[in-house]
Design a protein around this motif. Structure first.
Motif, PDB file in Angstrom:
ATOM      1  N   ARG A 279     -19.751  -4.246  48.344  1.00 47.35           N
ATOM      2  CA  ARG A 279     -21.079  -4.791  48.601  1.00 47.35           C
ATOM      3  C   ARG A 279     -22.142  -3.879  48.007  1.00 47.35           C
ATOM      4  N   SER A 280     -21.880  -2.597  48.095  1.00 46.54           N
ATOM      5  CA  SER A 280     -22.864  -1.650  47.587  1.00 46.54           C
ATOM      6  C   SER A 280     -22.146  -0.401  47.119  1.00 46.54           C
ATOM      7  N   VAL A 281     -22.924   0.539  46.601  1.00 47.72           N
ATOM      8  CA  VAL A 281     -22.340   1.785  46.118  1.00 47.72           C
ATOM      9  C   VAL A 281     -21.641   2.533  47.261  1.00 47.72           C
ATOM     10  N   GLN A 282     -22.072   2.246  48.476  1.00 47.28           N
ATOM     11  CA  GLN A 282     -21.469   2.946  49.607  1.00 47.28           C
ATOM     12  C   GLN A 282     -19.999   2.590  49.799  1.00 47.28           C
ATOM     13  N   ASP A 283     -19.548   1.512  49.173  1.00 51.58           N
ATOM     14  CA  ASP A 283     -18.146   1.119  49.323  1.00 51.58           C
ATOM     15  C   ASP A 283     -17.223   1.848  48.358  1.00 51.58           C
ATOM     16  N   PHE A 284     -17.782   2.669  47.503  1.00 49.87           N
ATOM     17  CA  PHE A 284     -16.926   3.416  46.582  1.00 49.87           C
ATOM     18  C   PHE A 284     -16.463   4.717  47.234  1.00 49.87           C
ATOM     19  N   ASP A 285     -15.279   5.157  46.806  1.00 50.12           N
ATOM     20  CA  ASP A 285     -14.759   6.393  47.366  1.00 50.12           C
ATOM     21  C   ASP A 285     -15.336   7.615  46.658  1.00 50.12           C
ATOM     22  N   LEU A 286     -15.777   7.390  45.434  1.00 55.60           N
ATOM     23  CA  LEU A 286     -16.319   8.518  44.675  1.00 55.60           C
ATOM     24  C   LEU A 286     -17.220   7.962  43.568  1.00 55.60           C
ATOM     25  N   VAL A 287     -18.306   8.667  43.317  1.00 50.22           N
ATOM     26  CA  VAL A 287     -19.133   8.334  42.162  1.00 50.22           C
ATOM     27  C   VAL A 287     -19.001   9.477  41.172  1.00 50.22           C
ATOM     28  N   ILE A 288     -18.613   9.143  39.949  1.00 50.93           N
ATOM     29  CA  ILE A 288     -18.553  10.148  38.896  1.00 50.93           C
ATOM     30  C   ILE A 288     -19.682   9.848  37.935  1.00 50.93           C
ATOM     31  N   ASN A 289     -20.533  10.819  37.722  1.00 50.47           N
ATOM     32  CA  ASN A 289     -21.673  10.587  36.856  1.00 50.47           C
ATOM     33  C   ASN A 289     -21.592  11.499  35.647  1.00 50.47           C
ATOM     34  N   VAL A 290     -21.716  10.913  34.469  1.00 46.91           N
ATOM     35  CA  VAL A 290     -21.808  11.715  33.257  1.00 46.91           C
ATOM     36  C   VAL A 290     -23.230  11.555  32.755  1.00 46.91           C
ATOM     37  N   SER A 291     -23.959  12.644  32.692  1.00 49.47           N
ATOM     38  CA  SER A 291     -25.405  12.515  32.587  1.00 49.47           C
ATOM     39  C   SER A 291     -25.994  13.357  31.471  1.00 49.47           C
ATOM     40  N   ALA A 292     -26.913  12.741  30.733  1.00 49.72           N
ATOM     41  CA  ALA A 292     -27.572  13.452  29.646  1.00 49.72           C
ATOM     42  C   ALA A 292     -29.035  13.719  29.962  1.00 49.72           C
ATOM     43  N   GLY A 293     -29.486  13.399  31.164  1.00 52.70           N
ATOM     44  CA  GLY A 293     -30.894  13.653  31.470  1.00 52.70           C
ATOM     45  C   GLY A 293     -31.404  12.653  32.489  1.00 52.70           C
ATOM     46  N   TYR A 294     -32.574  12.100  32.211  1.00 52.03           N
ATOM     47  CA  TYR A 294     -33.158  11.163  33.177  1.00 52.03           C
ATOM     48  C   TYR A 294     -32.941   9.737  32.719  1.00 52.03           C
ATOM     49  N   PRO A 295     -32.454   8.847  33.536  1.00 49.05           N
ATOM     50  CA  PRO A 295     -31.896   9.091  34.872  1.00 49.05           C
ATOM     51  C   PRO A 295     -30.470   9.595  34.757  1.00 49.05           C
ATOM     52  N   GLY A 296     -30.044  10.347  35.736  1.00 44.74           N
ATOM     53  CA  GLY A 296     -28.701  10.910  35.662  1.00 44.74           C
ATOM     54  C   GLY A 296     -28.276  11.527  36.975  1.00 44.74           C
ATOM     55  N   THR A 297     -27.578  12.633  36.876  1.00 44.03           N
ATOM     56  CA  THR A 297     -27.001  13.231  38.074  1.00 44.03           C
ATOM     57  C   THR A 297     -28.058  13.507  39.142  1.00 44.03           C
ATOM     58  N   LYS A 298     -29.209  13.983  38.698  1.00 40.87           N
ATOM     59  CA  LYS A 298     -30.253  14.289  39.686  1.00 40.87           C
ATOM     60  C   LYS A 298     -30.605  13.054  40.504  1.00 40.87           C
ATOM     61  N   GLU A 299     -30.772  11.923  39.815  1.00 40.28           N
ATOM     62  CA  GLU A 299     -31.149  10.694  40.520  1.00 40.28           C
ATOM     63  C   GLU A 299     -30.015  10.204  41.415  1.00 40.28           C
ATOM     64  N   TRP A 300     -28.789  10.360  40.936  1.00 37.95           N
ATOM     65  CA  TRP A 300     -27.667   9.940  41.784  1.00 37.95           C
ATOM     66  C   TRP A 300     -27.601  10.783  43.044  1.00 37.95           C
ATOM     67  N   VAL A 301     -27.933  12.073  42.901  1.00 40.00           N
ATOM     68  CA  VAL A 301     -27.961  12.932  44.083  1.00 40.00           C
ATOM     69  C   VAL A 301     -29.121  12.522  44.987  1.00 40.00           C
ATOM     70  N   GLN A 302     -30.270  12.289  44.371  1.00 36.56           N
ATOM     71  CA  GLN A 302     -31.458  11.991  45.182  1.00 36.56           C
ATOM     72  C   GLN A 302     -31.356  10.668  45.926  1.00 36.56           C
ATOM     73  N   TYR A 303     -30.826   9.643  45.248  1.00 36.86           N
ATOM     74  CA  TYR A 303     -30.910   8.309  45.850  1.00 36.86           C
ATOM     75  C   TYR A 303     -29.582   7.780  46.387  1.00 36.86           C
ATOM     76  N   ALA A 304     -28.480   8.464  46.072  1.00 40.62           N
ATOM     77  CA  ALA A 304     -27.191   7.994  46.607  1.00 40.62           C
ATOM     78  C   ALA A 304     -26.546   9.062  47.462  1.00 40.62           C
ATOM     79  N   ALA A 305     -26.384  10.267  46.919  1.00 39.76           N
ATOM     80  CA  ALA A 305     -25.645  11.300  47.653  1.00 39.76           C
ATOM     81  C   ALA A 305     -26.415  11.784  48.864  1.00 39.76           C
ATOM     82  N   THR A 306     -27.691  12.105  48.684  1.00 41.17           N
ATOM     83  CA  THR A 306     -28.440  12.693  49.800  1.00 41.17           C
ATOM     84  C   THR A 306     -28.688  11.697  50.939  1.00 41.17           C
ATOM     85  N   PRO A 307     -29.279  10.531  50.658  1.00 41.40           N
ATOM     86  CA  PRO A 307     -29.555   9.664  51.806  1.00 41.40           C
ATOM     87  C   PRO A 307     -28.324   8.999  52.415  1.00 41.40           C
ATOM     88  N   TYR A 308     -27.304   8.709  51.629  1.00 40.81           N
ATOM     89  CA  TYR A 308     -26.190   7.932  52.170  1.00 40.81           C
ATOM     90  C   TYR A 308     -24.889   8.717  52.225  1.00 40.81           C
TER      91      TYR A 308
END
Lengths: 291, 285, 609
Positions: B164-193
């Motif tokens: 249903r949402s990203v919360q249903d995944f067991d792991l998010v792997i992010n390969v990031s070259a800048g904005y948006p990237g790992t920072k945003e995934w941490v800010q909006y997925a890892a930290t709040p949820y």
């Protein structure tokens, strides 16, 4: 100037002759395809050995063009020149169009028109879409209207209308960021800095852990002190903020080191492209049969 | 003499850099690699999940940074495929889908032809909106992803059932070259949820992401060295040390070493000249 | 108006997202705002393109210096845009093309058949609708107490309806309806109605009998017209030129399909009706059978043949047997077939469960076990191990196995699926040939030996592919992938966009080197700290660091450069960057608040218009 030109002409002629010889003897930089009747699929030099793949003129020309573009960009290192300028002009045009095409096919068609006119979009371009309109699909009229207003920026008159969608973009960005940054970059960071100053590892004193925690806590504190420009940097505060500067210098040194690392990797892949894909001088992945 | 060296035409330095990178590539210099704890943490995050776990692979990079990040992405896909995880690809960069295509061709189509699209891996494609996209899909994926990248209705894709949402995944792997990237995934997925996120990023970003480690970001691969370390862990674990395609990061550490040496030499040389000149000036009447 | 409205929009957009974060009930508002934002982001790409065109057109019309480059930019822009937007050269999406079926347009209102059963649609939580896939097809008649379905129900519609409400009575009703809402027996699995595509569809060639059966189902003119159109469409014959020497050995059109024929006189291959994907593959694999494991004797024969055809080194012989051993084994196949012979757990139908419930059962298991355990007996195993695809087809194999003992349908399916995944003998020989080539050269004759069959297979596949394409009528020409490999748009990406952008970034390596030589001076303590750290990182992130300090004893290992690198990053860098991060976060938060509260209005510009 004349001598320089002569040297360059000579070098280019030698390089050109070598390249020509290599292309004739080795046949480097050829891209193969396999024709299966209903589809033409990418192939490689291995399949070519079995005589089932043929060189694709279209793609081979592309590869050589890519190599020339690469060299054209590099030529700027020597001096600005028309080849570089042409390459630059091409990249500007291609990338702007690329983003536009992606925006249309990846978002506007499925997420905007696909919501507003699902049956039409399904019949035309996206057979996988559900033809049933969502009861709240009229909500998508808002971004459509805002989008049209945004395009008013290009119109000779009424450019002020473009401020509305702009205001929306700015407002939502501010809203998204306000929460995200406070949560992840402020609160969580403070939280992660509240560390035990005497670290224990399974009941025993942990020297490295203690040292690390101390450095992080003192470092963050010192740097923040340095950032508080409103306090006069004198006495103890001055000392602490100086420590903060040292921390920041180490941080910048690390950033520099990492940046250098990244840049070199980017150069390496381009040279690998030239040596491997184009000139066939090296073959680290075994993409071609041994000569 | 000193004057001449100090005013050396910078094109000579360019040439030195070119040779420092080109020669090791032409001679295919290789060096041993020892993985660091952060790379091991990334490896463990993938390795310790039970087979069949749902892994979201967010490829947020473009050709400009492929030199650093391509090898990581390859190693991630290889690792997930070997481990039998379900792979869901998405991209927040317009060129991201091409990066995904490349990796699918390079790893899955070549070495895992038995993996079935829609059952074992799916490419959800690109959506513009940067962190706005993460913000939406972290609570409701189907709002934006009504179809996959090929235009197949998401409800008709077997492996999307129960997501249903990203919360249903067991792991998010992010390969990031800048904005948006790992920072945003941490800010909006890892930290709040509290969604587990590990990442691989460019050298420029890596130091900036360290403050998130380990609370918000358990593991991070920094630049090509991080890629090489992770690659080493994966090829050793799955006995693939002779497959050239999977050793791109390790291979690239050769030019890296020589070029780093050149950089150190240049800095030292620059300083020696500078101080020598200053001394000359001081003794000059 | 010009200034107030934007300020209100800004505040509304921003606060919606902030409120959504704190109050879960408003989460969906935040989503809506974010979706609008994402769509606008896509439209911004178009704006970007428009801006580019405007600026460069101006440059050209003003004939400013370098305007010729603007012409190149615009040309590149419009070419890329055209091939991308029009999906030039992109094949329609394979998954969506319904290969093997023909469509005839028929709207749902014109579909004359309706099937009904007794029952009611159970109420659902507010807002929940019937699944989209049955939209308009499923109707309840409350007065009569029936639900009816227009069209023929497809399996995914059944699943969607059963998932609509997990209530046994409802699910049983739906199952009954599903069984009813099917075409009559001779047409099952052949005639379909795709309501979403408003299309009556038929798989394969429609026979006279099937045609009349379909026609008799209803008498409305729309229906008869659609059936007529479908009959005609499924009886069209596609033909391609195909020289007789391209046909595989022992070619037998009838063994593939009664709709396939070869005209020896005109050298033409013909196929009547739409061709499914599976048939295309079967046409190849029927005559280029699966590779069966090479026995040591067969391997020796191959080595001898190779030696007759030219020199063969020891290394090559070794490489050959290594590559031959990499293929599948009979043990794997037997294990696979035996696994398929295990009894399996399948979900019970809702009707079965309902019957149990009505019979008074208190605990109802949702699964049941079907089939009895079947393992291949010794005779069957022995027969299987002797399978040689050059002498026997898979059909014969299955037939033989059946004769020697019990074999369930699932086992047969597993056997076929296993073999279908393996390479053909020609493909296997090609791989062996590659292994030989890696180990040493091959003569022309040796290559013919290893690659000859593969050459024939690909050549035949090409004619099959052409016939397949000729027998298909494209249904959704616009469904293709805009960036599919081989299209002009892909070409522009692969050979212009990619090398150009990547090389532009690669240039930075040169500039950073030049800057290092000129700008980094250890003038004071701060600069020394910076440079010292950079040195350690540069060394520590390559093998050089390991090499230089590996002599340090274990007790001093923390001083090794790679360890120092880790510590610097983990401690000093984290501390410094964390402080910066906190500072930036506060800055962004305050700027955002200023914008949302209309304290900062600079983004509106200063102009009065």
């Amino acid at each position: 100037m004349n001598r320089e030109r002569m040297i360059w002409t000579g070098l280019l002629v030698v390089a050109g002759l070598w390249l020509l010889g290599r292309a004739l003897w080795v046949g480097n930089g050829v891209v193969y395809v396999q024709d299966l009747g209903d589809v033409t699929v990418s192939s490689d030099a291995w399949e070519a050995v079995t005589e089932t793949a043929r060189p694709s003129i279209f793609r081979t020309a592309g590869l050589w063009l890519a190599a020339l573009f690469t060299l054209a960009i590099f030529s700027f290192l020597y001096r600005d020149n028309p080849f570089y300028k042409i390459a630059e002009a091409v990249v500007v045009g291609v990338s702007a169009a690329y983003w536009m095409v992606v925006g249309v096919w990846a978002t506007m068609v499925p997420n905007l028109f696909g919501k507003l006119f699902p049956a039409t979009i399904k019949a035309w371009a996206m057979p996988g879409l559900s033809p049933v309109r969502d009861p709240f699909s009229w909500l998508y009229l808002v971004p459509l209207v805002l989008g049209i207003l945004l395009m008013m920026r290009l119109a000779p008159k009424g450019q002020w209308l473009a401020r509305w969608p702009l205001a929306f973009i700015i407002g939502t960005t501010a809203g998204i960021r306000l929460v995200g940054f406070i949560h992840a970059d402020f609160l969580s960071q403070i939280n992660s800095t509240v560390l035990p100053l005497v670290a224990m590892e399974s009941g025993r004193f942990d020297l490295a852990g203690t040292l690390g925690n101390l450095i992080v806590v003192i470092g963050v504190f010192a740097c923040l002190t340095y950032f508080f420009f409103s306090i006069e940097h004198k006495g103890v505060v001055g000392g602490v903020s100086r420590l903060g500067i040292w921390f920041l210098m180490i941080t910048f040194g690390a950033a520099f080191g990492y940046t250098v690392m990244g840049r070199i990797a980017l150069l390496a892949i381009r040279l690998e492209f030239l040596f491997d894909d184009w000139l066939w001088l090296i073959d680290p992945t075994g993409a071609r049969p041994p000569m | 003499m000193l004057e001449y060296v100090a005013r050396l035409d910078r094109r000579w330095i360019f040439l030195m850099m070119l040779l420092a990178v080109a020669i090791p590539i032409l001679f295919q210099l290789r060096f041993p690699e020892t993985p660091t704890p952060l790379a091991k943490a990334v490896f463990d995050a993938v390795e310790n999940l039970p087979p069949g776990s749902k892994v979201l692979l967010a490829f947020d990079y473009d050709p400009a940074s492929e030199g650093e990040l391509g090898p990581m992405a390859t190693a991630f896909v290889l690792h997930c495929a070997k481990k039998g995880h379900k792979m869901y690809f998405i991209a927040l960069w317009p060129v991201g889908p091409q990066m995904i295509d490349d990796q699918i061709r390079k790893v899955i189509k070549t070495d895992f032809p038995n993996l079935v699209y829609g059952e074992d891996y799916v490419n959800l494609g690109f959506k513009p909106g940067n962190e706005g996209v993460i913000k939406v899909i972290v609570t409701d994926l189907r709002q934006l992803y009504t179809t996959d990248d090929k235009g197949v209705n998401i409800d008709k894709i077997p492996m999307m059932q129960g997501i249903r949402s990203v919360q249903d995944f067991d792991l998010v792997i992010n390969v990031s070259a800048g904005y948006p990237g790992t920072k945003e995934w941490v800010q909006y997925a890892a930290t709040p949820y509290g969604i587990p996120v590990v990442g691989g990023c460019t050298g420029v970003q890596a130091p900036l992401l360290y403050p998130y480690i380990p609370d918000q970001l358990p593991g991070l691969l920094g630049a090509i060295k991080g890629a090489a370390e992770y690659e080493k862990l994966v090829v050793d674990r799955y006995d693939l040390a002779d497959v050239g395609r999977y050793l791109e990061g390790l291979r690239r550490m050769g030019p890296q070493l020589v070029a780093h040496m050149l950089m150190i030499f240049l800095i030292i040389a620059g300083n020696v000249i500078y101080f020598a000149q200053r001394r000359q000036e001081r003794y000059r009447p | 108006m010009k200034r107030t409205v934007p300020l209100i929009i800004t505040a509304a957009g921003g606060f919606t997202l902030i409120v959504a974060f704190f109050i879960p009930a408003t989460e969906s508002w935040g989503e809506v705002a974010a979706i609008w934002f994402d769509i606008l982001a896509a439209i911004a790409f178009i704006l970007g393109g428009g801006n580019l065109v405007r600026n460069h057109l101006k440059k050209i019309s003003d004939q400013t210096a370098g305007w010729a480059y603007s012409v190149i930019t615009l040309a590149a822009f419009f070419i890329t845009l055209t091939v991308g937007l029009f999906k030039v050269g992109a094949r329609p999406m394979e998954q969506q093309e319904y290969y093997g079926q023909r469509f005839a347009s028929l709207s749902l209102e014109d579909f004359p058949l309706e099937f009904s059963v007794e029952g009611t649609i159970p109420p659902k939580k507010s807002g929940r609708r019937l699944p989209d896939s049955v939209h308009g097809q499923l109707v309840a008649d409350a007065a009569a107490g029936t639900i009816s379905f227009r069209g023929w129900m497809e399996p995914n519609q059944l699943d969607d309806l059963k998932n609509y409400k997990h209530l046994l009575e409802w699910q049983a009703t739906v199952e009954t309806l599903y069984d009813k809402a099917q075409p009559p027996e001779p047409l099952r699995g052949k005639a379909f109605y795709h309501a979403g595509h408003r299309a009556l569809a038929f798989a394969g060639r429609m026979s006279e009998f099937e045609y009349h059966t379909l026609r008799e189902l209803a008498g409305t003119p729309e229906w008869l017209a659609a059936v007529d159109a479908l009959y005609e469409a499924t009886n069209q014959t596609a033909e391609i030129e195909c020289p007789a020497d391209a046909l595989p050995e022992r070619f037998d059109a009838a063994a593939i399909s009664p709709d396939l024929s070869y005209d020896e006189e005109l050298q033409r291959l013909r196929f009547t009706g739409p061709m499914p994907l599976g048939l295309r593959d079967r046409m190849v694999r029927r005559f280029f059978p699966v590779a069966t494991p090479l026995s040591p004797a067969a391997e020796q024969v191959l080595v001898n043949l190779l030696k007759q055809a030219g020199p063969l080194s020891e290394a090559q012989i070794e490489a050959l047997s290594k590559a031959a051993a990499a293929g599948w084994t009979f043990d794997q196949l037997i294990a696979e077939v035996n696994r398929a012979g295990e009894p399996v757990q399948v979900p019970k139908t809702a009707r079965e469960m309902l019957a149990e419930k009505q019979a008074g059962a208190t605990v109802i298991e949702p699964m049941k076990t079907v089939g009895e355990k079947r393992t291949l007996n010794n005779l069957q195993q022995k027969f299987l191990r002797e399978f040689d695809s050059s002498e026997m087809t898979v059909d014969d194999l299955v037939e033989g196995l059946r004769r020697m003992g019990p074999l369930s349908a699932r086992q047969v399916a597993a056997l076929r699926a296993f073999l279908a995944k393996q390479p053909t003998a020609a493909e296997r020989n090609k791989e062996l040939g590659f292994a030989l080539l890696r180990a040493g050269p091959l003569t022309e004759e040796q290559r013919d030996l290893m690659f000859g069959d593969y050459r024939k297979q690909i050549r035949w596949r090409r004619y099959v592919g052409r016939l397949f394409a000729a027998a298909h009528v494209v249904k959704f020409p616009w469904s293709g992938e805009y960036r599919a490999v081989g299209t002009p748009f892909w070409w522009l990406y692969e050979y212009a966009f990619k090398p150009l952008t990547a090389t532009m970034f690669a240039m930075l390596a040169f500039y950073v080197a030049s800057a290092a030589f000129r700008a980094f001076r250890a003038k004071n303590l701060e600069a020394v700290l910076l440079l010292g750290t950079a040195f350690i990182i540069l060394l520590g992130r390559t093998f050089a660091g390991v090499y230089l300090t590996s002599w340090l004893p274990e007790s001093l290992s923390f001083l090794r450069i790679e360890e120092l690198t880790i510590r610097i990053m983990q401690w000093f860098n984290t501390a410094g960057n964390r402080a910066i991060m906190i500072g930036i976060a506060l800055g962004i938060a305050s700027t955002s608040l200023k914008v949302l509260l209309a304290v900062d209005r600079s983004y509106l510009g200063t102009g009065g218009d």
